[in-house]
Design a protein around this motif. Structure first.
Motif, mmCIF file in Angstrom:
data_model
loop_
_atom_site.group_PDB
_atom_site.id
_atom_site.type_symbol
_atom_site.label_atom_id
_atom_site.label_comp_id
_atom_site.label_asym_id
_atom_site.label_seq_id
_atom_site.Cartn_x
_atom_site.Cartn_y
_atom_site.Cartn_z
ATOM 1 N N LEU A 143 47.864 46.493 53.872
ATOM 2 C CA LEU A 143 47.389 47.482 52.908
ATOM 3 C C LEU A 143 46.238 48.292 53.487
ATOM 4 C CD1 LEU A 143 47.608 45.198 49.792
ATOM 5 C CD2 LEU A 143 48.985 47.235 50.224
ATOM 6 N N PRO A 144 45.894 49.423 52.856
ATOM 7 C CA PRO A 144 44.791 50.252 53.361
ATOM 8 C C PRO A 144 43.494 49.468 53.520
ATOM 9 C CG PRO A 144 45.976 51.388 51.605
ATOM 10 C CD PRO A 144 46.519 49.986 51.661
ATOM 11 N N ASP A 145 42.699 49.878 54.501
ATOM 12 C CA ASP A 145 41.444 49.191 54.811
ATOM 13 C C ASP A 145 40.422 49.251 53.685
ATOM 14 O OD1 ASP A 145 42.357 48.431 57.285
ATOM 15 O OD2 ASP A 145 41.465 50.144 58.318
ATOM 16 N N ASN A 146 40.517 50.254 52.825
ATOM 17 C CA ASN A 146 39.505 50.411 51.780
ATOM 18 C C ASN A 146 39.788 49.557 50.551
ATOM 19 O OD1 ASN A 146 41.722 51.819 50.871
ATOM 20 N ND2 ASN A 146 40.560 53.573 50.130
ATOM 21 N N LEU A 147 40.724 48.643 50.654
ATOM 22 C CA LEU A 147 41.043 47.763 49.537
ATOM 23 C C LEU A 147 39.877 46.808 49.286
ATOM 24 C CD1 LEU A 147 43.627 47.437 47.812
ATOM 25 C CD2 LEU A 147 44.119 45.437 49.184
ATOM 26 N N GLU A 148 39.587 46.569 48.024
ATOM 27 C CA GLU A 148 38.510 45.659 47.639
ATOM 28 C C GLU A 148 39.092 44.528 46.804
ATOM 29 O OE1 GLU A 148 35.050 47.798 45.946
ATOM 30 O OE2 GLU A 148 36.266 49.575 46.357
ATOM 31 N N ARG A 149 38.351 43.444 46.735
ATOM 32 C CA ARG A 149 38.752 42.319 45.890
ATOM 33 C C ARG A 149 37.537 41.848 45.107
ATOM 34 N NH1 ARG A 149 41.933 37.527 48.479
ATOM 35 N NH2 ARG A 149 40.183 37.567 49.892
ATOM 36 N N MET A 150 37.759 41.534 43.836
ATOM 37 C CA MET A 150 36.682 40.977 43.024
ATOM 38 C C MET A 150 37.239 39.834 42.194
ATOM 39 S SD MET A 150 36.204 43.644 39.843
ATOM 40 C CE MET A 150 35.122 42.511 39.014
ATOM 41 N N GLU A 151 36.354 38.956 41.771
ATOM 42 C CA GLU A 151 36.732 37.842 40.899
ATOM 43 C C GLU A 151 36.323 38.182 39.471
ATOM 44 O OE1 GLU A 151 38.386 34.931 41.791
ATOM 45 O OE2 GLU A 151 38.585 35.985 43.698
ATOM 46 N N VAL A 152 37.239 37.943 38.544
ATOM 47 C CA VAL A 152 36.994 38.165 37.125
ATOM 48 C C VAL A 152 37.128 36.821 36.425
ATOM 49 C CG1 VAL A 152 37.879 39.301 35.057
ATOM 50 C CG2 VAL A 152 37.866 40.526 37.224
ATOM 51 N N ARG A 153 36.150 36.486 35.586
ATOM 52 C CA ARG A 153 36.198 35.231 34.826
ATOM 53 C C ARG A 153 36.942 35.479 33.517
ATOM 54 N NH1 ARG A 153 35.826 31.109 37.435
ATOM 55 N NH2 ARG A 153 35.247 29.968 35.581
ATOM 56 N N THR A 154 37.923 34.642 33.237
ATOM 57 C CA THR A 154 38.645 34.716 31.976
ATOM 58 C C THR A 154 38.541 33.360 31.280
ATOM 59 O OG1 THR A 154 40.819 33.925 32.704
ATOM 60 C CG2 THR A 154 40.312 36.268 33.094
ATOM 61 N N ARG A 155 39.002 33.292 30.046
ATOM 62 C CA ARG A 155 39.006 32.012 29.331
ATOM 63 C C ARG A 155 39.941 31.011 29.993
ATOM 64 N NH1 ARG A 155 40.288 34.419 23.513
ATOM 65 N NH2 ARG A 155 40.911 36.168 24.827
ATOM 66 N N LEU A 156 40.833 31.495 30.855
ATOM 67 C CA LEU A 156 41.823 30.624 31.493
ATOM 68 C C LEU A 156 41.544 30.422 32.973
ATOM 69 C CD1 LEU A 156 44.876 32.109 29.635
ATOM 70 C CD2 LEU A 156 43.700 29.965 29.165
ATOM 71 N N GLY A 157 40.330 30.725 33.402
ATOM 72 C CA GLY A 157 39.957 30.510 34.788
ATOM 73 C C GLY A 157 39.696 31.804 35.530
ATOM 74 N N SER A 158 39.438 31.658 36.798
ATOM 75 C CA SER A 158 39.098 32.791 37.644
ATOM 76 C C SER A 158 40.351 33.585 38.020
ATOM 77 C CB SER A 158 38.418 32.270 38.914
ATOM 78 O OG SER A 158 38.094 33.335 39.761
ATOM 79 N N THR A 159 40.199 34.903 38.062
ATOM 80 C CA THR A 159 41.296 35.784 38.459
ATOM 81 C C THR A 159 40.803 36.700 39.555
ATOM 82 O OG1 THR A 159 42.359 35.754 36.294
ATOM 83 C CG2 THR A 159 42.822 37.646 37.688
#
Length: 122
Positions: free
Chosen positions: A28-44
């Motif tokens: 995928l393109p180099d400018n792709l980012e990833r973040m973690e989101v907390r939900t009631r059902l765990g980390s996404t």
């Protein structure tokens, strides 16, 4: 709320799936980012690409398929949109390693939590 069993039978199996995920991610393109989101059902884990201030669009992966592969199909959208692609819990990737119980409405709870806690809605 989550099913009790993990999605991987062994640590080596988990590592193999993450290696495949990372191989797809490298396409995928180099400018792709990833973040973690907390939900009631765990980390996404949420993958994001495209211009920061472009109109947002959310794409969801198919079941048991690496999210970067799905995002690869939608990569042309990154020229016009800020694309958000959350990893479905229980699928290959970096989200919680437990399947959601659709009979109990967990998929819907998860999807709402991702929308409410991610930068898509702010």
């Amino acid at each position: 709320m989550l099913n009790s069993g993990p999605t991987h039978r062994s640590e080596s199996g988990r590592r193999a799936l993450l290696a495949a995920y990372d191989r797809w991610l490298s396409l995928l393109p180099d400018n792709l980012e990833r973040m973690e989101v907390r939900t009631r059902l765990g980390s996404t884990s949420v993958l994001m690409g495209g211009r920061r201030h472009a109109p947002p669009i959310i794409v969801h992966q198919g079941g048991n398929f690496p999210n970067p592969a799905t995002l690869h199909w939608f990569a042309p959208l990154m020229a016009r949109f800020r694309v958000f692609a959350p990893d479905l819990p229980g699928s290959p990737g970096y989200s919680a390693p437990y399947h959601l119980d659709v009979r109990k409405g967990e998929l819907q709870v998860w999807a709402i939590d991702v929308l409410v806690t991610s930068p898509v809605m702010v």
